[in-house]
Design a protein around this motif. Sequence first.
Motif, mmCIF file in Angstrom:
data_model
loop_
_atom_site.group_PDB
_atom_site.id
_atom_site.type_symbol
_atom_site.label_atom_id
_atom_site.label_comp_id
_atom_site.label_asym_id
_atom_site.label_seq_id
_atom_site.Cartn_x
_atom_site.Cartn_y
_atom_site.Cartn_z
ATOM 1 N N ARG A 475 20.218 2.183 4.032
ATOM 2 C CA ARG A 475 19.018 1.824 4.780
ATOM 3 C C ARG A 475 19.336 1.909 6.270
ATOM 4 O O ARG A 475 20.295 1.286 6.755
ATOM 5 C CB ARG A 475 18.559 0.404 4.424
ATOM 6 C CG ARG A 475 17.734 0.316 3.161
ATOM 7 C CD ARG A 475 17.004 -1.020 3.063
ATOM 8 N NE ARG A 475 17.921 -2.146 3.089
ATOM 9 C CZ ARG A 475 18.400 -2.747 1.995
ATOM 10 N NH1 ARG A 475 18.049 -2.334 0.811
ATOM 11 N NH2 ARG A 475 19.226 -3.770 2.122
ATOM 12 N N ASP A 478 19.232 -1.593 8.559
ATOM 13 C CA ASP A 478 20.311 -2.577 8.589
ATOM 14 C C ASP A 478 21.649 -2.025 8.113
ATOM 15 O O ASP A 478 22.623 -2.767 7.987
ATOM 16 C CB ASP A 478 19.929 -3.791 7.741
ATOM 17 C CG ASP A 478 19.600 -3.409 6.298
ATOM 18 O OD1 ASP A 478 19.841 -2.235 5.918
ATOM 19 O OD2 ASP A 478 19.097 -4.278 5.563
ATOM 20 N N ALA A 482 21.404 0.866 -0.072
ATOM 21 C CA ALA A 482 20.200 0.633 -0.871
ATOM 22 C C ALA A 482 20.317 1.259 -2.258
ATOM 23 O O ALA A 482 19.812 0.715 -3.245
ATOM 24 C CB ALA A 482 18.978 1.210 -0.149
ATOM 25 N N GLU A 626 9.608 8.675 -3.736
ATOM 26 C CA GLU A 626 10.432 8.941 -2.557
ATOM 27 C C GLU A 626 10.534 10.429 -2.299
ATOM 28 O O GLU A 626 10.519 11.251 -3.232
ATOM 29 C CB GLU A 626 11.829 8.343 -2.741
ATOM 30 C CG GLU A 626 12.767 8.629 -1.565
ATOM 31 C CD GLU A 626 14.055 7.818 -1.629
ATOM 32 O OE1 GLU A 626 15.123 8.422 -1.589
ATOM 33 O OE2 GLU A 626 13.945 6.569 -1.716
ATOM 34 N N THR A 666 8.729 6.289 0.246
ATOM 35 C CA THR A 666 9.880 6.088 1.111
ATOM 36 C C THR A 666 10.532 7.432 1.378
ATOM 37 O O THR A 666 10.341 8.398 0.639
ATOM 38 C CB THR A 666 10.895 5.127 0.480
ATOM 39 O OG1 THR A 666 11.297 5.670 -0.788
ATOM 40 C CG2 THR A 666 10.284 3.757 0.267
ATOM 41 N N THR A 668 14.232 9.487 2.479
ATOM 42 C CA THR A 668 15.676 9.528 2.685
ATOM 43 C C THR A 668 16.033 10.874 3.298
ATOM 44 O O THR A 668 15.594 11.928 2.804
ATOM 45 C CB THR A 668 16.441 9.344 1.361
ATOM 46 O OG1 THR A 668 16.157 8.054 0.826
ATOM 47 C CG2 THR A 668 17.935 9.481 1.579
ATOM 48 N N ARG A 682 16.431 6.843 12.554
ATOM 49 C CA ARG A 682 15.943 5.462 12.550
ATOM 50 C C ARG A 682 14.782 5.306 13.532
ATOM 51 O O ARG A 682 13.796 4.641 13.246
ATOM 52 C CB ARG A 682 17.082 4.500 12.911
ATOM 53 C CG ARG A 682 16.643 3.028 12.879
ATOM 54 C CD ARG A 682 17.825 2.068 13.019
ATOM 55 N NE ARG A 682 18.558 2.297 14.245
ATOM 56 C CZ ARG A 682 19.815 2.722 14.290
ATOM 57 N NH1 ARG A 682 20.480 2.983 13.166
ATOM 58 N NH2 ARG A 682 20.427 2.908 15.451
ATOM 59 N N ASP A 687 13.436 5.891 6.371
ATOM 60 C CA ASP A 687 13.893 4.675 5.682
ATOM 61 C C ASP A 687 15.393 4.678 5.414
ATOM 62 O O ASP A 687 16.071 3.661 5.662
ATOM 63 C CB ASP A 687 13.152 4.545 4.349
ATOM 64 C CG ASP A 687 11.654 4.437 4.555
ATOM 65 O OD1 ASP A 687 11.202 3.407 5.049
ATOM 66 O OD2 ASP A 687 10.949 5.417 4.223
ATOM 67 N N SER A 688 15.923 5.782 4.865
ATOM 68 C CA SER A 688 17.333 5.793 4.438
ATOM 69 C C SER A 688 17.979 7.113 4.840
ATOM 70 O O SER A 688 17.312 8.126 5.111
ATOM 71 C CB SER A 688 17.445 5.622 2.917
ATOM 72 O OG SER A 688 16.827 4.431 2.493
#
Length: 711
Positions: A475, A478, A482, A626, A666, A668, A682, A687-688
Amino acid sequence: MTPAAESEQPACARFARTWVRSIAGTSYVSLSLAETEQLLLLYTERLVQALFAEPFRSTPAREVGFHLVNAHFTGIETLSRSVALLGDELLSELGLEGDERLQVRVAALQGALSAGYAQALRERTLDEQEAIRQAVLDARDAAEQARRASEARFRAVFAEAAIGIAIGDVRGRIVEANASLQRMLGYGLDELRKRRARDFMLSDDAAEVWRLYNELVRGHREHFRVDKRFVRGDGAEIWTNLTVSLIRDEQGAPNYVVVMVEDVTDRHLLQTRLRHQALHDPLTGLSNRSLFMDQLARAFENADGETRVGLCYLDLDGFKVINDSLGHDVGDQLLVAVAQRLDTYVSGRGRMVARMGGDEFVILIENTRSTQDVITVADQVLHGLTKPIKVGKHELTVSASIGLVEREVVGTTPADVMRDADITLYWAKADGRSRWAQFDAERNAREVARFTLSATMPSALERGEFYVDYQPLVRLADMRVAGVEALVRWQHPEFGRLAPDRFIELAEETGMIVPLGLWVLEQACAQAKDWEERFGADAPFVSVNLAVRQLRDPRLVYDVARILSKVGLRPQRLQLELTESAIMGNADEPLDALRSLYDMGVRIAIDDFGTGYSNLAYLRNLPVHELKIAGSFVEGLRTHSGPDAGDVDQQIVATLVSLAHTLGLTVTAENVETAPQAQRLRAIGCDSGQGWFFARPGPPAQIDELITEHA
């Protein structure tokens, strides 16, 4: 008699009647026509029985030839007409004239019948020769009165014998010759008496003949027998079986030489014809496989350290279509025309063209200087075949695929050269046909390795040679793990550690992707369950790639549910990744399976998004959670600024992220390798991320460390 032969009894009777008419008057026999027909019917039945017998043996035909002579069918015309009739009429009477397998057997029966006939005649002749020789010996040893009687008998045999007989002195002069020899050689007795044995020797006679003759006149041997060619007085050639015996005087010194000459021209011609048939293709007249392999072997036997050899192995493109659509007769005529062209282009010293069977031909080029010699021949063949070929009312155009091999003879074998030429022919066809392909050892090694992997994959799965590595999906907000993507590896006992690009395509081609994929799915789900039990809420979900063939497997939904139930993993902890081409096709069945998995709670991701269909309007109707953006878009985001900043790529990625979020998906980003990439992704709102910047694929313990570190 076999059931097959009994069913052909009427055909046997018809053939026997034809046989009787064919050889009538060619030999003196004391049998009536009916008796002759009955005898030949018996022989016919034996030939037909041999024709259909399994395993096939030609011995019965040899026995038939032997029995013909014993029944006093001794005329050369008898043999010639019988052999011709056997080849022309037997299969026709049986209604099997188009059966190539039986044609080959009939040819073998012809040869065997001729061999048995010749053997019986030879034994008959040898018996006569021995009787004559014994008469000569008796004439020497008997008393005067017995000698005069023996000489009278000898004179009768000498004058009336069917074989030629001559008596000469040890200096080589001919003293006496019977009428048969005079007719055989085309010279009168006076002309023969003016000649020596040397006058009948030919330049191509084997040196062995002179050696044997000199040993005989010196008294070192008593007799010898050879096959020898003579030229008659009218220039015609005859082949003979020559038996030369030494007669000694009372003191044992060499005195006379007796020569017996049997005319075997017909037998020699028959053997020559049969030998030619055995070594040449009956349709095209080219050398056949047997003769070609013999010539190739001789090229290797006579080679030195610098000798090179080349092969062109060619196959006609699309010949089967012509054969099937226009008929085998047109196909055969086309093969004959192609063979004639090949013979024209390739003929020359040290070269041979052969038909290997069907529409395959091979060209041997001896003593090549380099690969260019073989390439030149191949180009000539390809160019020559571009000209249309007229076959009846059809004008046909044919091309060829050619495999080339050229190398030094030392260090290889004929079998190696043929194998590599055959392999290279396959390459030429696979590369598009109407071309040549040259043998490449490295390419062959790759093909062999590829075949080895394909063949050993099922047993490798059983032996546990596969294992799974995991790469984290982090992720970006943070930097926590994930999820993880499961990536299969193969620890091969011969080739070492193999990445998926070495074997996944093979697994898809062979269908092994289904059992291999299920094994990976079960391993990944079991690992995800282990992480869930140990890390609770911090445990990652596991993402497993799904191939097109797996998606079309009707048991997919059942197998996924079964595995989840078996390991006790909640469906939400599993993500299945598919490419755009797999998920955005037109077939309904794969979408039905995905909807069932989606409804079950399994996450669905589109892998490498942006490289396939990219049908954005279609995307909103798909059961997807996703998008994984293709790494090619992420590459342009490696730096913060400058010419490589990738503003266009950033806008594309930002658009895809915005679109995905609008659809409730989402995102990635794949192939994240630098900190600037991660920061820009970011900032965009991705998201990832997944890539080497976070971690390379590794064992589960590596994921354990990442989870623990961030926790």
